[in-house]
Scaffold this active site. Structure first.
Site, short mmCIF file in Angstrom:
data_model
loop_
_atom_site.label_atom_id
_atom_site.label_comp_id
_atom_site.label_asym_id
_atom_site.label_seq_id
_atom_site.Cartn_x
_atom_site.Cartn_y
_atom_site.Cartn_z
N ASN A 108 -11.01 -5.71 18.76
CA ASN A 108 -10.33 -6.63 17.83
C ASN A 108 -11.24 -7.85 17.65
O ASN A 108 -12.26 -7.98 18.33
CB ASN A 108 -8.95 -7.02 18.35
CG ASN A 108 -9.01 -7.69 19.70
OD1 ASN A 108 -9.61 -8.76 19.85
ND2 ASN A 108 -8.43 -7.06 20.71
N GLY A 150 -5.71 0.70 24.31
CA GLY A 150 -6.40 1.86 23.72
C GLY A 150 -7.79 2.06 24.29
O GLY A 150 -8.05 1.84 25.48
N VAL A 151 -8.69 2.46 23.41
CA VAL A 151 -10.05 2.77 23.85
C VAL A 151 -10.77 1.49 24.33
O VAL A 151 -11.62 1.54 25.24
CB VAL A 151 -10.83 3.51 22.73
CG1 VAL A 151 -11.15 2.63 21.56
CG2 VAL A 151 -12.08 4.15 23.28
N ASP A 152 -10.40 0.35 23.75
CA ASP A 152 -10.99 -0.93 24.16
C ASP A 152 -10.70 -1.20 25.65
O ASP A 152 -11.61 -1.54 26.43
CB ASP A 152 -10.36 -2.03 23.28
CG ASP A 152 -11.09 -3.36 23.31
OD1 ASP A 152 -12.15 -3.44 23.93
OD2 ASP A 152 -10.57 -4.31 22.69
N SER A 202 -9.55 2.46 14.35
CA SER A 202 -8.35 2.01 13.59
C SER A 202 -7.19 2.99 13.58
O SER A 202 -6.14 2.66 13.03
CB SER A 202 -8.69 1.67 12.12
OG SER A 202 -9.26 0.39 12.04
N THR A 203 -7.35 4.19 14.13
CA THR A 203 -6.28 5.19 13.95
C THR A 203 -5.26 5.21 15.08
O THR A 203 -4.36 6.05 15.09
CB THR A 203 -6.86 6.62 13.77
OG1 THR A 203 -7.50 7.01 14.99
CG2 THR A 203 -7.85 6.67 12.63
N GLY A 204 -5.38 4.27 16.02
CA GLY A 204 -4.39 4.16 17.09
C GLY A 204 -3.45 2.99 16.81
O GLY A 204 -2.65 3.04 15.88
N1 AR6 Z 1 -11.78 7.74 24.57
C1 AR6 Z 1 -11.79 8.08 23.26
N2 AR6 Z 1 -10.82 7.75 22.39
C2 AR6 Z 1 -9.78 7.05 22.88
C3 AR6 Z 1 -9.69 6.63 24.24
C4 AR6 Z 1 -10.75 7.01 25.10
N3 AR6 Z 1 -10.78 6.68 26.40
N4 AR6 Z 1 -8.52 5.94 24.40
C5 AR6 Z 1 -7.90 5.91 23.19
N5 AR6 Z 1 -8.66 6.59 22.28
P1 AR6 Z 1 -7.08 2.39 19.50
P2 AR6 Z 1 -7.46 0.85 17.00
C6 AR6 Z 1 -8.40 6.84 20.84
O1 AR6 Z 1 -5.63 2.07 19.50
O2 AR6 Z 1 -6.43 1.65 16.30
C7 AR6 Z 1 -6.92 -2.43 21.06
O3 AR6 Z 1 -5.91 -3.18 21.68
C8 AR6 Z 1 -7.00 6.72 20.31
O4 AR6 Z 1 -6.25 7.89 20.63
O5 AR6 Z 1 -7.82 2.32 20.77
O6 AR6 Z 1 -8.77 0.59 16.31
C9 AR6 Z 1 -8.03 -3.32 20.49
O7 AR6 Z 1 -8.27 -4.42 21.33
C10 AR6 Z 1 -7.27 6.61 18.83
O8 AR6 Z 1 -7.52 7.89 18.28
O9 AR6 Z 1 -7.88 1.44 18.45
C11 AR6 Z 1 -7.46 -3.72 19.16
O10 AR6 Z 1 -6.55 -4.81 19.31
C12 AR6 Z 1 -8.59 5.82 18.76
O11 AR6 Z 1 -9.11 5.85 20.10
C13 AR6 Z 1 -6.69 -2.49 18.71
O12 AR6 Z 1 -6.36 -1.78 19.92
C14 AR6 Z 1 -8.43 4.37 18.34
O13 AR6 Z 1 -7.19 3.85 18.86
C15 AR6 Z 1 -7.56 -1.59 17.86
O14 AR6 Z 1 -6.78 -0.53 17.36
#
Ligand code: AR6
Length: 170
Positions: free
Chosen positions: A23, A31-33, A116-118
Protein backbone atom coordinates in the site's frame (compact mmCIF):
# COMPACT_ATOMS: atom_id res chain seq x y z
CA UNK A 1 11.82 -14.73 -22.68
CA UNK A 2 9.79 -17.07 -20.57
CA UNK A 3 6.46 -16.38 -18.86
CA UNK A 4 4.73 -18.96 -16.70
CA UNK A 5 2.22 -19.31 -13.88
CA UNK A 6 2.52 -21.47 -10.77
CA UNK A 7 0.68 -21.94 -7.48
CA UNK A 8 2.99 -21.15 -4.54
CA UNK A 9 3.78 -18.94 -1.58
CA UNK A 10 5.82 -16.19 -3.22
CA UNK A 11 8.09 -15.85 -0.17
CA UNK A 12 9.58 -19.28 -0.91
CA UNK A 13 10.65 -18.55 -4.50
CA UNK A 14 14.32 -18.51 -5.38
CA UNK A 15 14.20 -15.79 -8.01
CA UNK A 16 16.18 -12.56 -8.34
CA UNK A 17 13.20 -10.36 -7.39
CA UNK A 18 9.74 -10.89 -5.99
CA UNK A 19 7.06 -8.24 -6.26
CA UNK A 20 5.00 -7.21 -3.26
CA UNK A 21 1.37 -6.00 -3.41
CA UNK A 22 1.90 -3.14 -1.00
CA UNK A 23 0.00 0.00 0.00
CA UNK A 24 1.10 3.63 -0.34
CA UNK A 25 2.71 3.72 3.10
CA UNK A 26 5.01 0.75 2.26
CA UNK A 27 4.95 -0.04 5.97
CA UNK A 28 3.42 -3.51 5.68
CA UNK A 29 -0.10 -4.87 5.89
CA UNK A 30 -2.07 -8.09 5.42
CA UNK A 31 -2.15 -10.55 2.51
CA UNK A 32 1.02 -11.11 0.55
CA UNK A 33 2.52 -7.91 2.03
CA UNK A 34 2.30 -9.34 5.54
CA UNK A 35 3.77 -12.65 4.41
CA UNK A 36 6.72 -10.95 2.70
CA UNK A 37 7.50 -8.75 5.72
CA UNK A 38 7.35 -11.75 8.07
CA UNK A 39 9.64 -13.83 5.89
CA UNK A 40 12.11 -11.02 5.10
CA UNK A 41 12.49 -9.99 8.74
CA UNK A 42 12.40 -6.57 10.44
CA UNK A 43 15.17 -5.15 8.24
CA UNK A 44 12.65 -4.93 5.42
CA UNK A 45 10.47 -2.50 7.35
CA UNK A 46 13.51 -0.42 8.21
CA UNK A 47 14.42 -0.23 4.53
CA UNK A 48 10.85 0.65 3.56
CA UNK A 49 10.75 3.44 6.09
CA UNK A 50 13.42 5.35 4.15
CA UNK A 51 11.50 5.26 0.86
CA UNK A 52 8.90 7.95 1.59
CA UNK A 53 5.91 5.86 0.51
CA UNK A 54 4.84 5.11 -3.05
CA UNK A 55 2.11 6.32 -5.40
CA UNK A 56 -0.56 3.97 -6.71
CA UNK A 57 0.61 2.50 -10.01
CA UNK A 58 4.28 2.93 -9.10
CA UNK A 59 6.85 0.67 -7.40
CA UNK A 60 10.01 0.90 -5.28
CA UNK A 61 12.91 -1.47 -4.72
CA UNK A 62 14.53 -2.88 -1.58
CA UNK A 63 16.79 -5.78 -0.77
CA UNK A 64 15.17 -9.13 0.08
CA UNK A 65 17.00 -9.56 3.41
CA UNK A 66 16.10 -13.03 4.78
CA UNK A 67 14.14 -14.04 1.67
CA UNK A 68 15.66 -16.34 -0.94
CA UNK A 69 14.95 -13.53 -3.42
CA UNK A 70 17.68 -10.91 -3.65
CA UNK A 71 15.25 -7.99 -4.12
CA UNK A 72 11.69 -7.03 -3.26
CA UNK A 73 9.87 -4.67 -5.59
CA UNK A 74 7.02 -3.02 -3.69
CA UNK A 75 4.20 -2.15 -6.10
CA UNK A 76 1.06 -0.30 -5.05
CA UNK A 77 -1.99 -1.51 -6.93
CA UNK A 78 -5.29 0.36 -7.16
CA UNK A 79 -8.28 -0.33 -4.95
CA UNK A 80 -11.10 -1.57 -7.23
CA UNK A 81 -13.86 1.02 -7.40
CA UNK A 82 -16.01 -0.29 -10.25
CA UNK A 83 -13.43 0.00 -13.04
CA UNK A 84 -14.14 3.55 -14.22
CA UNK A 85 -11.47 5.23 -12.13
CA UNK A 86 -8.38 4.28 -14.07
CA UNK A 87 -7.89 1.04 -12.16
CA UNK A 88 -6.63 -0.96 -15.18
CA UNK A 89 -4.10 1.71 -16.17
CA UNK A 90 -2.80 1.99 -12.60
CA UNK A 91 -2.51 -1.78 -12.36
CA UNK A 92 -0.59 -1.86 -15.66
CA UNK A 93 1.72 0.80 -14.21
CA UNK A 94 2.65 -1.56 -11.37
CA UNK A 95 3.77 -4.26 -13.78
CA UNK A 96 5.65 -1.84 -16.04
CA UNK A 97 7.48 -0.10 -13.18
CA UNK A 98 8.33 -3.40 -11.51
CA UNK A 99 9.95 -4.70 -14.68
CA UNK A 100 11.82 -1.43 -15.15
CA UNK A 101 13.20 -1.65 -11.61
CA UNK A 102 14.09 -5.32 -12.09
CA UNK A 103 16.02 -4.42 -15.24
CA UNK A 104 17.78 -1.55 -13.44
CA UNK A 105 19.45 -4.04 -11.07
CA UNK A 106 19.97 -6.67 -13.79
CA UNK A 107 17.47 -9.07 -12.25
CA UNK A 108 16.91 -11.93 -14.65
CA UNK A 109 14.02 -13.70 -12.93
CA UNK A 110 11.05 -12.02 -11.31
CA UNK A 111 7.85 -13.29 -9.70
CA UNK A 112 4.59 -11.36 -9.35
CA UNK A 113 1.65 -12.03 -7.06
CA UNK A 114 -1.79 -11.20 -8.43
CA UNK A 115 -1.62 -7.51 -7.46
CA UNK A 116 -4.86 -5.82 -6.25
CA UNK A 117 -7.00 -8.97 -6.47
CA UNK A 118 -7.16 -9.68 -2.72
CA UNK A 119 -7.93 -6.98 -0.18
CA UNK A 120 -8.17 -4.39 -3.03
CA UNK A 121 -10.93 -6.48 -4.77
CA UNK A 122 -9.84 -6.07 -8.42
CA UNK A 123 -11.67 -8.84 -10.37
CA UNK A 124 -9.18 -11.63 -11.06
CA UNK A 125 -10.06 -12.21 -14.75
CA UNK A 126 -9.58 -8.56 -15.70
CA UNK A 127 -6.50 -8.16 -13.49
CA UNK A 128 -4.84 -11.23 -14.99
CA UNK A 129 -5.48 -9.90 -18.50
CA UNK A 130 -3.82 -6.61 -17.60
CA UNK A 131 -0.91 -8.45 -15.98
CA UNK A 132 -0.22 -10.77 -18.92
CA UNK A 133 -0.64 -8.08 -21.59
CA UNK A 134 1.53 -5.56 -19.79
CA UNK A 135 4.31 -8.01 -18.97
CA UNK A 136 4.45 -9.26 -22.57
CA UNK A 137 4.67 -5.73 -23.93
CA UNK A 138 7.25 -4.55 -21.37
CA UNK A 139 9.50 -7.61 -21.47
CA UNK A 140 10.57 -6.90 -25.03
CA UNK A 141 11.96 -3.56 -23.81
CA UNK A 142 13.89 -5.04 -20.88
CA UNK A 143 16.03 -7.73 -22.38
CA UNK A 144 17.88 -8.48 -19.11
CA UNK A 145 14.68 -9.94 -17.64
CA UNK A 146 14.57 -13.51 -18.88
CA UNK A 147 11.81 -15.07 -16.87
CA UNK A 148 8.56 -13.83 -15.33
CA UNK A 149 6.49 -16.04 -13.04
CA UNK A 150 2.92 -15.26 -12.06
CA UNK A 151 2.77 -16.69 -8.56
CA UNK A 152 -0.85 -17.54 -7.74
CA UNK A 153 -1.97 -18.31 -4.23
CA UNK A 154 -5.12 -20.24 -5.16
CA UNK A 155 -5.79 -22.98 -7.65
CA UNK A 156 -8.63 -20.95 -9.20
CA UNK A 157 -6.34 -17.95 -9.81
CA UNK A 158 -3.79 -20.26 -11.39
CA UNK A 159 -6.47 -21.58 -13.77
CA UNK A 160 -7.24 -18.01 -14.87
CA UNK A 161 -3.57 -17.22 -15.63
CA UNK A 162 -2.97 -20.56 -17.35
CA UNK A 163 -5.95 -20.06 -19.64
CA UNK A 164 -4.65 -16.63 -20.64
CA UNK A 165 -1.07 -17.80 -21.19
CA UNK A 166 -2.20 -20.81 -23.23
CA UNK A 167 -4.50 -18.66 -25.31
CA UNK A 168 -1.80 -16.13 -26.13
CA UNK A 169 0.79 -18.84 -26.86
CA UNK A 170 -1.24 -20.01 -29.83
N1 AR6 B 1 2.15 -15.68 -1.90
C1 AR6 B 1 1.54 -15.37 -3.07
N2 AR6 B 1 0.35 -14.76 -3.16
C2 AR6 B 1 -0.27 -14.46 -2.00
C3 AR6 B 1 0.31 -14.73 -0.72
C4 AR6 B 1 1.58 -15.37 -0.71
N3 AR6 B 1 2.21 -15.68 0.43
N4 AR6 B 1 -0.56 -14.29 0.24
C5 AR6 B 1 -1.63 -13.75 -0.40
N5 AR6 B 1 -1.46 -13.87 -1.74
P1 AR6 B 1 -3.46 -9.01 -1.29
P2 AR6 B 1 -3.99 -6.46 -2.70
C6 AR6 B 1 -2.34 -13.44 -2.85
O1 AR6 B 1 -4.70 -8.85 -0.49
O2 AR6 B 1 -5.33 -6.93 -3.14
C7 AR6 B 1 -2.23 -5.49 2.15
O3 AR6 B 1 -2.75 -5.20 3.42
C8 AR6 B 1 -3.80 -13.21 -2.57
O4 AR6 B 1 -4.50 -14.45 -2.51
O5 AR6 B 1 -2.24 -9.47 -0.62
O6 AR6 B 1 -3.09 -5.80 -3.71
C9 AR6 B 1 -1.36 -4.35 1.61
O7 AR6 B 1 -0.62 -3.75 2.64
C10 AR6 B 1 -4.19 -12.40 -3.79
O8 AR6 B 1 -4.40 -13.26 -4.90
O9 AR6 B 1 -3.07 -7.61 -2.03
C11 AR6 B 1 -2.39 -3.43 1.02
O10 AR6 B 1 -2.97 -2.62 2.03
C12 AR6 B 1 -2.94 -11.56 -4.08
O11 AR6 B 1 -1.89 -12.17 -3.30
C13 AR6 B 1 -3.45 -4.37 0.47
O12 AR6 B 1 -3.31 -5.58 1.23
C14 AR6 B 1 -3.06 -10.11 -3.68
O13 AR6 B 1 -3.85 -9.99 -2.49
C15 AR6 B 1 -3.18 -4.69 -0.99
O14 AR6 B 1 -4.24 -5.47 -1.49
Amino acid sequence: MNIDAIQADITTLDVDAIVNAANQSLMGGGGVDGAIHRAAGPELKQACRTLGGCETGDAKLTDGFRLPARYVIHAVGPVWNGGERGEAEKLAGCYRRALELAASVNARSIAFPSISTGIYRFPIERAAEVAVETVKAAMSEHSTVESVTFCCFSESDLAVYEALLNRSAR
